[in-house]
Design an enzyme around this catalytic site. Structure first.
Site, PDB file in Angstrom:
ATOM      1  N   GLU A  35       0.873  -1.177   0.000  1.00 16.04           N
ATOM      2  CA  GLU A  35       0.000   0.000   0.000  1.00 16.04           C
ATOM      3  C   GLU A  35       0.911   1.228   0.000  1.00 16.04           C
ATOM      4  O   GLU A  35       1.786   1.346   0.865  1.00 16.04           O
ATOM      5  CB  GLU A  35      -0.906   0.016   1.222  1.00 16.04           C
ATOM      6  N   ARG A 266       5.360 -12.920   9.656  1.00 17.28           N
ATOM      7  CA  ARG A 266       6.036 -11.696   9.247  1.00 17.28           C
ATOM      8  C   ARG A 266       7.343 -11.538  10.023  1.00 17.28           C
ATOM      9  O   ARG A 266       7.587 -12.217  11.011  1.00 17.28           O
ATOM     10  CB  ARG A 266       5.134 -10.476   9.472  1.00 17.28           C
ATOM     11  N   LYS A 276       3.992   1.467   9.983  1.00 18.21           N
ATOM     12  CA  LYS A 276       4.220   2.649   9.154  1.00 18.21           C
ATOM     13  C   LYS A 276       3.606   3.896   9.787  1.00 18.21           C
ATOM     14  O   LYS A 276       4.128   5.002   9.644  1.00 18.21           O
ATOM     15  CB  LYS A 276       3.648   2.421   7.747  1.00 18.21           C
TER      16      LYS A 276
END
Length: 669
Positions: A35, A266, A276
């Site tokens: 994204e 992850r 983020k």
């Protein structure tokens, strides 16, 4: 099962099974779908490495698709940065695509779902909708608009697209089951009204699809065979499949391959945050200078600090592909860059905390240009000339007026070797009004064949160039800065994460270019920063020559000491723990040595020759480290490692060593 099959990770096993069950290899297609709402960070490199790595393994295309469905947070700047970072890592994508490419198709499918009674417009507030969804232990309840007619839903949804309603008045929801145990299946949102300028489509749309609706359908449109995502999306798989089944029914003639979602753990890194949103706060609050600040875990920050693509790819390979979440010690990443730069970075001399040395028996007007090896790890690196003169700088910490027998640097009455030059002896000092030593007066000896224990780096004052040196450290002082529920991650900012000082370098570095990397001998690895100008050079400290944080970790104070120690060792790389054991090995009592030796032997089962071989060149005075390496080498040889010239030379050198323990270990091979 063959050895080759055993070595596959679980994702590769899935792919191999699909191929065995009839999936044609030319149908394999992967994607990396970021994204564009921030810069990529080290956590993303695992997903990048998995998808692009599979593409390389199977010769399959990999799409770079931007999931750009939230114009309020997405910018072209982030798109450009993401492309730059992936290319820098050395990966090539087949197609550059955007979810916004599919806005019309997604809208058309949504219309079809309304007609099929599988979607409806809800006109309640978000707060009311949230209450109706229930909890993980309490089922949800149907809202008053769930049974609107198809005609009314179509009219309202088309009105939403036409901009007839304010934001927040209506949403489109999938009509699934408000009592489903998986809360994501309780009539999830598909579209919301948002009046925001999109970085690609401008003001063409005022309704935007939600991630869960967009993501799987984009995979389907691109005919992705395996949709790989992090473990947090595992609960979403049921919804992914539900949407997929409906659009497949609409388009299976043109799009025959439905994608398969699978999840992997992850990457979580100690002393680091991966959000983020939180990284953006660091930028906006001025804690760092930008997304590419060398203290940031972003790829651009790591690149500017001096990390190499190869070091990051090696790190990801060592981390591997797992199904369970774990925290990787940042020291493994630091080990990878040390290992990479050890092979490629030229050695130079720099002094960062100088004290003046005057060589009183060296002529004042004399200078010599002495030959210095650029990199003993690289035969092609060649040699350079370094100037020597009467007055030089050495590091302040390399001198003591009085010191014990274990201080192998310069002290009054003592001798040391100057790297690539002569042996000097400290005779007297000059002090200022505060009693601080400002000069050390020495004499030099042209007989360089004498044996002295210490070797110091230095620079000629007359020839030295002055540069700005930025010494970066970890941005956070806590191993898990965002794990404390009672404190903000901002409270764990390391106040000493950046120190700026003036450094004095040998003149061979006068014309370096941005991005060039060097080992400042005995100090660490440094690279030329983006801010550098020809007459104002700036160097960043990439990483020290050893893990300085290991010494700072507090010892456990409870009965779980051994358990905590084992967990800490499991999080760190095996080779890093072996090195740590080696540092103290010769100082341990015999009983403790036996215990540590057994630990090293066990850890060695997880160490590769490529990790061990760089330690063959460990300094002679670090006998403990060489003993630990020898113990590990014996295990590797026992398990089938073939001997080569490098191994034989390491063993032969150890057999001639003065340390009896090392000689004993070497003689057993």
């Amino acid at each position: 099962m063959s050895e080759e099959t055993k070595s596959l990770n679980f994702i590769e096993h899935i792919i191999e099974e699909d191929l065995a069950n009839g999936l044609s290899k030319d149908k394999l297609r992967f994607r990396f779908p970021p994204e564009p709402n921030g810069y990529l960070h080290i956590g993303h490199t695992k997903a990048i490495g998995i998808s692009f790595g599979l593409g390389e393994t199977y010769g399959a295309p990999v799409n770079l698709r931007f999931d750009d469905t939230n114009p309020a947070k997405e910018e072209q700047e982030y798109v450009d940065a993401i492309k730059r970072d992936i290319a820098w890592l050395g990966y090539k994508w087949e197609n550059e695509l955007y979810s916004s490419d599919y806005f019309q198709k997604l809208y058309d499918w949504a219309i079809q779902m309304i007609k099929d009674g599988k979607a409806y417009v809800d006109s309640q507030s978000s707060e009311v909708i949230a209450k109706q969804k229930g909890t993980p232990t309490q089922v949800g309840t149907n809202g008053p608009y769930r049974n609107r007619s198809v005609e009314e839903n179509l009219d309202l949804f088309q009105g939403m697209k036409a901009g007839e309603f304010p934001a927040g008045t209506h949403i489109l929801r999938a009509k699934i089951d408000m009592e489903d145990p998986n809360m994501l299946m309780r009539d999830p949102m598909m579209y919301r009204i948002m009046y925001a300028n999109h970085h690609r489509t401008g003001d063409e749309w005022c309704i935007y699809p939600m991630y869960d609706w967009t993501h799987g359908e984009s995979d389907y449109l691109e005919q992705i065979s395996h949709s790989l995502c992090s473990l947090e999306f595992k609960p979403h798989r049921k919804l992914y499949d539900w949407f997929k089944e409906h659009v497949y029914a609409y388009s299976k003639d043109k799009l025959p391959l439905p994608p398969k979602q699978r999840e992997f753990a992850r990457l979580n890194l100690s002393y680091t945050i991966m959000s983020k949103r939180k990284l953006l706060r660091l930028v906006e609050d001025g804690v760092v200078t930008g997304w590419d600040d060398p203290r940031m875990p972003t790829i651009s920050g790591l690149r500017r600090r001096g990390y190499t693509p190869n070091s990051i790819r090696q790190f990801i390979e060592k981390v591997g592909v797992a199904k369970r979440e774990n925290v990787i010690d940042v020291s493994l990443l630091e080990f990878c860059i040390r290992e990479d730069l050890n092979k490629s970075a030229n050695r130079v001399m720099a002094v960062l905390d100088p004290i003046k040395v005057v060589i009183t028996n060296y002529p004042e007007d004399k200078e010599e240009w002495l030959e210095a090896e650029n990199n003993q790890e690289d035969d092609s690196a060649g040699f350079r000339k370094v100037p020597f003169s009467r007055e030089i700088y050495i590091e302040k910490e390399d001198f003591k007026e009085e010191a014990g027998n274990k201080f192998f640097r310069l002290k009054l009455g003592g001798e040391v070797r100057l790297k690539n030059a002569y042996i000097i002896k400290a005779n007297s000092v000059v002090k200022d009004d505060k009693g601080e030593v400002t000069e050390i007066h020495c004499t030099y000896d042209e007989d360089t064949s004498k044996k002295v224990k210490g070797t110091l780096h230095w620079v000629s004052i007359r020839h030295a160039i002055s540069v700005e040196v930025r010494e970066y450290d970890r941005l956070f002082s806590h191993e898990a800065p965002d794990s404390n529920k009672e404190k903000s991650f901002m409270e764990f900012i390391n106040p000493n994460s950046l120190k700026v000082r003036t450094g004095y370098l040998e003149p061979s570095l006068a014309e370096v270019k941005v991005g060039e990397q060097f080992q400042f001998q005995r100090l660490g690895y440094f690279n030329v920063d983006d801010d550098s100008k020809p007459d104002a050079l700036v160097f960043n400290k990439t990483v020290g020559l050893r893990d300085s944080w290991a010494k700072q970790k507090p010892k456990p104070q409870n009965n779980n000491q051994n358990k905590n120690k084992q967990q800490s060792q499991q999080q760190r790389s095996a080779i890093s723990v072996i090195q740590q054991f080696g540092k103290k090995y010769t100082n341990l009592p015999e009983e403790k040595q036996l215990k540590v030796k057994a630990d090293i032997q066990e850890l060695s089962k997880s160490v590769s020759y490529d990790e061990l071989e760089p330690l063959f060149g460990t300094a002679v005075k670090k006998a403990g480290t060489r003993i630990a390496v020898m113990i590990s080498l014996k295990i590797l040889l026992k398990n089938g490692l073939e001997r080569n010239n490098t191994i034989n030379e390491f063993i032969e050198k150890a057999l001639e060593d003065k340390n009896e323990i090392l000689v004993t270990e070497a003689s057993e091979i």
